[in-house]
Enzyme design. Structure first.
Site, PDB file in Angstrom:
ATOM      1  N   HIS A 252       0.624  -1.333   0.124  1.00  0.00           N
ATOM      2  CA  HIS A 252       0.061  -0.073  -0.091  1.00  0.00           C
ATOM      3  C   HIS A 252       0.908   1.294  -0.010  1.00  0.00           C
ATOM      4  O   HIS A 252       1.817   1.271   0.676  1.00  0.00           O
ATOM      5  CB  HIS A 252      -1.091   0.197   0.996  1.00  0.00           C
ATOM      6  CG  HIS A 252      -2.197   0.766   1.150  1.00  0.00           C
ATOM      7  ND1 HIS A 252      -2.014   2.165   1.246  1.00  0.00           N
ATOM      8  CD2 HIS A 252      -3.398   0.664   0.667  1.00  0.00           C
ATOM      9  CE1 HIS A 252      -3.279   2.632   1.048  1.00  0.00           C
ATOM     10  NE2 HIS A 252      -3.923   1.666   0.444  1.00  0.00           N
ATOM     11  N   GLU A 307      -7.716  -5.523  -0.544  1.00  0.00           N
ATOM     12  CA  GLU A 307      -8.281  -6.305  -1.486  1.00  0.00           C
ATOM     13  C   GLU A 307      -8.080  -7.726  -1.257  1.00  0.00           C
ATOM     14  O   GLU A 307      -9.008  -8.443  -1.771  1.00  0.00           O
ATOM     15  CB  GLU A 307      -7.611  -6.143  -2.925  1.00  0.00           C
ATOM     16  CG  GLU A 307      -7.646  -4.420  -3.149  1.00  0.00           C
ATOM     17  CD  GLU A 307      -9.066  -3.889  -3.229  1.00  0.00           C
ATOM     18  OE1 GLU A 307      -9.900  -4.261  -2.753  1.00  0.00           O
ATOM     19  OE2 GLU A 307      -9.256  -2.744  -4.160  1.00  0.00           O
TER      20      GLU A 307
HETATM   21  N1  CMC Z   1       4.171  -7.417  -4.946  1.00  0.00           N
HETATM   22  C1  CMC Z   1       5.370  -7.353  -5.106  1.00  0.00           C
HETATM   23  N2  CMC Z   1       6.174  -6.343  -4.833  1.00  0.00           N
HETATM   24  C2  CMC Z   1       5.476  -5.217  -4.796  1.00  0.00           C
HETATM   25  C3  CMC Z   1       3.976  -5.141  -4.170  1.00  0.00           C
HETATM   26  C4  CMC Z   1       3.360  -6.275  -4.420  1.00  0.00           C
HETATM   27  N3  CMC Z   1       2.394  -6.384  -4.000  1.00  0.00           N
HETATM   28  N4  CMC Z   1       4.096  -3.878  -4.133  1.00  0.00           N
HETATM   29  C5  CMC Z   1       4.902  -3.218  -4.292  1.00  0.00           C
HETATM   30  N5  CMC Z   1       5.873  -3.809  -4.517  1.00  0.00           N
HETATM   31  C6  CMC Z   1       7.196  -3.548  -5.154  1.00  0.00           C
HETATM   32  C7  CMC Z   1       7.133  -2.598  -6.107  1.00  0.00           C
HETATM   33  O1  CMC Z   1       7.469  -3.399  -7.215  1.00  0.00           O
HETATM   34  C8  CMC Z   1       8.578  -1.851  -5.743  1.00  0.00           C
HETATM   35  O2  CMC Z   1       9.692  -2.461  -6.302  1.00  0.00           O
HETATM   36  P1  CMC Z   1      10.999  -1.811  -7.167  1.00  0.00           P
HETATM   37  O3  CMC Z   1      11.137  -0.511  -6.180  1.00  0.00           O
HETATM   38  O4  CMC Z   1      11.876  -2.631  -7.285  1.00  0.00           O
HETATM   39  O5  CMC Z   1      10.204  -1.218  -8.385  1.00  0.00           O
HETATM   40  C9  CMC Z   1       8.597  -1.463  -4.445  1.00  0.00           C
HETATM   41  O6  CMC Z   1       7.923  -2.580  -3.945  1.00  0.00           O
HETATM   42  C10 CMC Z   1       7.817   0.050  -4.075  1.00  0.00           C
HETATM   43  O7  CMC Z   1       6.571  -0.100  -4.744  1.00  0.00           O
HETATM   44  P2  CMC Z   1       6.076   1.073  -5.030  1.00  0.00           P
HETATM   45  O8  CMC Z   1       5.324   1.028  -6.531  1.00  0.00           O
HETATM   46  O9  CMC Z   1       6.661   2.234  -4.517  1.00  0.00           O
HETATM   47  O10 CMC Z   1       4.662   1.097  -4.114  1.00  0.00           O
HETATM   48  P3  CMC Z   1       3.253   1.972  -4.282  1.00  0.00           P
HETATM   49  O11 CMC Z   1       3.152   2.692  -3.066  1.00  0.00           O
HETATM   50  O12 CMC Z   1       3.477   2.883  -5.785  1.00  0.00           O
HETATM   51  O13 CMC Z   1       2.544   0.938  -4.568  1.00  0.00           O
HETATM   52  C11 CMC Z   1       0.435  -0.411  -4.726  1.00  0.00           C
HETATM   53  C12 CMC Z   1       1.116   0.761  -3.803  1.00  0.00           C
HETATM   54  C13 CMC Z   1      -0.862  -0.968  -3.686  1.00  0.00           C
HETATM   55  C14 CMC Z   1       0.146   0.068  -5.897  1.00  0.00           C
HETATM   56  C15 CMC Z   1       1.450  -1.718  -4.641  1.00  0.00           C
HETATM   57  O14 CMC Z   1       1.778  -2.056  -3.493  1.00  0.00           O
HETATM   58  C16 CMC Z   1       0.737  -2.687  -5.541  1.00  0.00           C
HETATM   59  O15 CMC Z   1       0.827  -2.791  -6.777  1.00  0.00           O
HETATM   60  N6  CMC Z   1       0.160  -3.803  -4.866  1.00  0.00           N
HETATM   61  C17 CMC Z   1      -0.635  -4.873  -5.771  1.00  0.00           C
HETATM   62  C18 CMC Z   1      -1.917  -4.227  -6.274  1.00  0.00           C
HETATM   63  C19 CMC Z   1      -2.924  -4.039  -4.928  1.00  0.00           C
HETATM   64  O16 CMC Z   1      -3.014  -5.117  -4.159  1.00  0.00           O
HETATM   65  N7  CMC Z   1      -3.838  -3.035  -5.098  1.00  0.00           N
HETATM   66  C20 CMC Z   1      -4.454  -2.831  -4.321  1.00  0.00           C
HETATM   67  C21 CMC Z   1      -4.203  -1.556  -3.350  1.00  0.00           C
HETATM   68  S1  CMC Z   1      -5.336  -1.372  -1.916  1.00  0.00           S
HETATM   69  C22 CMC Z   1      -6.704  -0.696  -2.613  1.00  0.00           C
HETATM   70  C23 CMC Z   1      -6.690   0.789  -2.373  1.00  0.00           C
HETATM   71  O17 CMC Z   1      -6.693   1.182  -1.065  1.00  0.00           O
HETATM   72  O18 CMC Z   1      -6.421   1.531  -3.450  1.00  0.00           O
END
Ligand code: CMC
Length: 364
Positions: A252, A307
């Site tokens: 998240h 989720e």
């Molecule tokens: N599985 C594997 N790696 C992950 C995941 C995950 N679920 N989430 C983040 N990472 C990695 C990501 O690939 C990145 O790696 P790198 O630095 O090597 O590129 C690192 O962790 C940091 O991620 P980020 O993109 O900075 O994280 P963010 O804050 O932008 O993303 C997120 C948050 C929810 C989009 C992400 O955790 C994700 O894609 N989760 C899976 C999709 C998901 O479950 N979405 C529902 C979110 S909850 C509903 C809501 O409140 O909207």
């Protein structure tokens, strides 16, 4: 003017609005909606009462829970009457797109405020799309029922068990609002231009649909099905992570601890009578995924998000996975409309700046 340049491009930590509607504390794992902790209201307040409270907080208008129940019931009836004009716009589209097309085709009502009509309409449209895709007769709403009970009835063609109604109500309350998430922000940007709530909420829904936001629960269920058995958990998750994939239902932007909504929805699932999904497998997948993510990204706390248990709860409520995002929207519409009202009541045009990194004109 001094430009504040954010080193990352996701607007992390940027304050885009003041809001009295909800607050997310990512360090403590707390979510406050309408002045109450999510865990305290999910099983104690009905969705319509919460909607009334949020709309009052948004624009100071006088509304009470009874009015909201009556008017949202009326809105379901009005929305159902319009389905014959709306559903043709959805032909041939996947469910998530069909919902967007139906929303875009829904006209405002002279007698009902937009936030009420939109709230009633979303449950009606989601149920109608599910049934029409199954070749089943559409079920007219019963305005005397609560919103959660009527959504389940319109989906199934029969009354749901009271534990299921409580489960769906807990879901609707739990995901009704969540700070300045991407879809709410999108909706507030549109509302800030003076556009109507219909425009703002259509934009918000489009933002919700992506897998990084509200499109995640269907892939969560697909993941659980693909894993299938306890002995496949480690190989499946390890392989997904080594391919660089994200595990849906984990991580998240704000929470650095477990998303508090996950536990509420887990409890909602556990309270269902006769729930069918094997929770043992889901619990093992969750435990292994958390461990694997810690090893995969030791510097970035990636824990269970809303989720994961959304998928399990909605599946147990026999809602088809293709409809998970529309049902999410049917809950979040209350937050979106409240934010749109609040933006127009208290806010200004949202117009951020960008940092130009392109070519400069040639020197003369
Ligand atoms: N599985 C594997 N790696 C992950 C995941 C995950 N679920 N989430 C983040 N990472 C990695 C990501 O690939 C990145 O790696 P790198 O630095 O090597 O590129 C690192 O962790 C940091 O991620 P980020 O993109 O900075 O994280 P963010 O804050 O932008 O993303 C997120 C948050 C929810 C989009 C992400 O955790 C994700 O894609 N989760 C899976 C999709 C998901 O479950 N979405 C529902 C979110 S909850 C509903 C809501 O409140 O909207």
């Amino acid at each position: 003017m001094t430009l504040q340049v954010n080193p990352v491009t996701g607007l992390d930590g940027v304050i885009a609005a003041e809001t009295a509607l909800s607050h997310v504390d990512g360090e403590k794992g707390e979510l406050i909606i309408g002045g109450a902790s999510v865990g305290d209201i999910a099983f104690a307040e009905d969705f319509e009462a919460l909607a009334a409270r949020l709309w009052v907080l948004a624009d100071g208008s006088q509304r009470d829970a009874g009015d909201a129940r009556r008017l949202i019931g009326m809105a379901r009836v009005r929305a159902f009457e319009r389905l014959s004009a709306v559903l043709p716009a959805t032909d041939g589209l996947p469910m998530v797109d069909a919902f967007r097309a139906a929303l875009a085709a829904m006209a405002p009502d002279d007698d009902l405020p937009d936030e009420i009509l939109l709230t009633g309409a979303m449950g009606v449209v989601a149920a109608a799309l599910v049934r029409s895709r199954n070749g089943e007769r559409l079920i007219a709403p019963d305005p005397e029922l609560g919103h959660a009970a009527d959504i389940l009835r319109m989906l199934r063609g029969m009354q749901a068990h009271e534990s299921e109604v409580a489960g769906l109500n807990a879901y609707l309350v739990t995901v009704s609002d969540h700070g300045m998430n991407a879809s709410t922000f999108a909706g507030r940007v549109v509302a800030s231009t003076g556009a109507s709530p219909f425009m703002a909420i259509t934009a918000a829904y489009c933002a919700l649909s992506g897998p990084l936001h509200g499109g995640a629960p269907e892939p969560v269920l697909n993941m659980l099905d693909a894993i299938g058995s306890a002995d496949n958990i480690a190989p499946w998750i390890d392989a997904a992570l080594s391919r660089g994939e994200r595990l849906m239902g984990f991580g998240h932007r704000i929470y650095r601890v477990r998303d508090p909504r996950a536990d509420v929805l887990k409890t909602a699932f556990e309270r269902l009578e006769g729930a069918v999904r094997d929770m043992n497998l889901a619990a093992q997948v969750e435990a292994y995924a958390r461990k694997a993510l810690e090893a995969h990204k030791p510097d970035r706390k990636l824990d269970t998000n809303v989720e994961f248990y959304t998928a399990i709860l909605l599946d147990a409520l026999k809602i088809p996975r293709q409809a998970f995002t529309p049902i999410f929207a049917a809950a979040r519409v209350v937050g979106w409309t409240a934010h749109a009202l609040e933006q127009q009541y208290k806010g200004r045009l949202l117009r951020p700046a960008s940092l130009y990194v392109g070519p400069m004109p040639a020197k003369r």
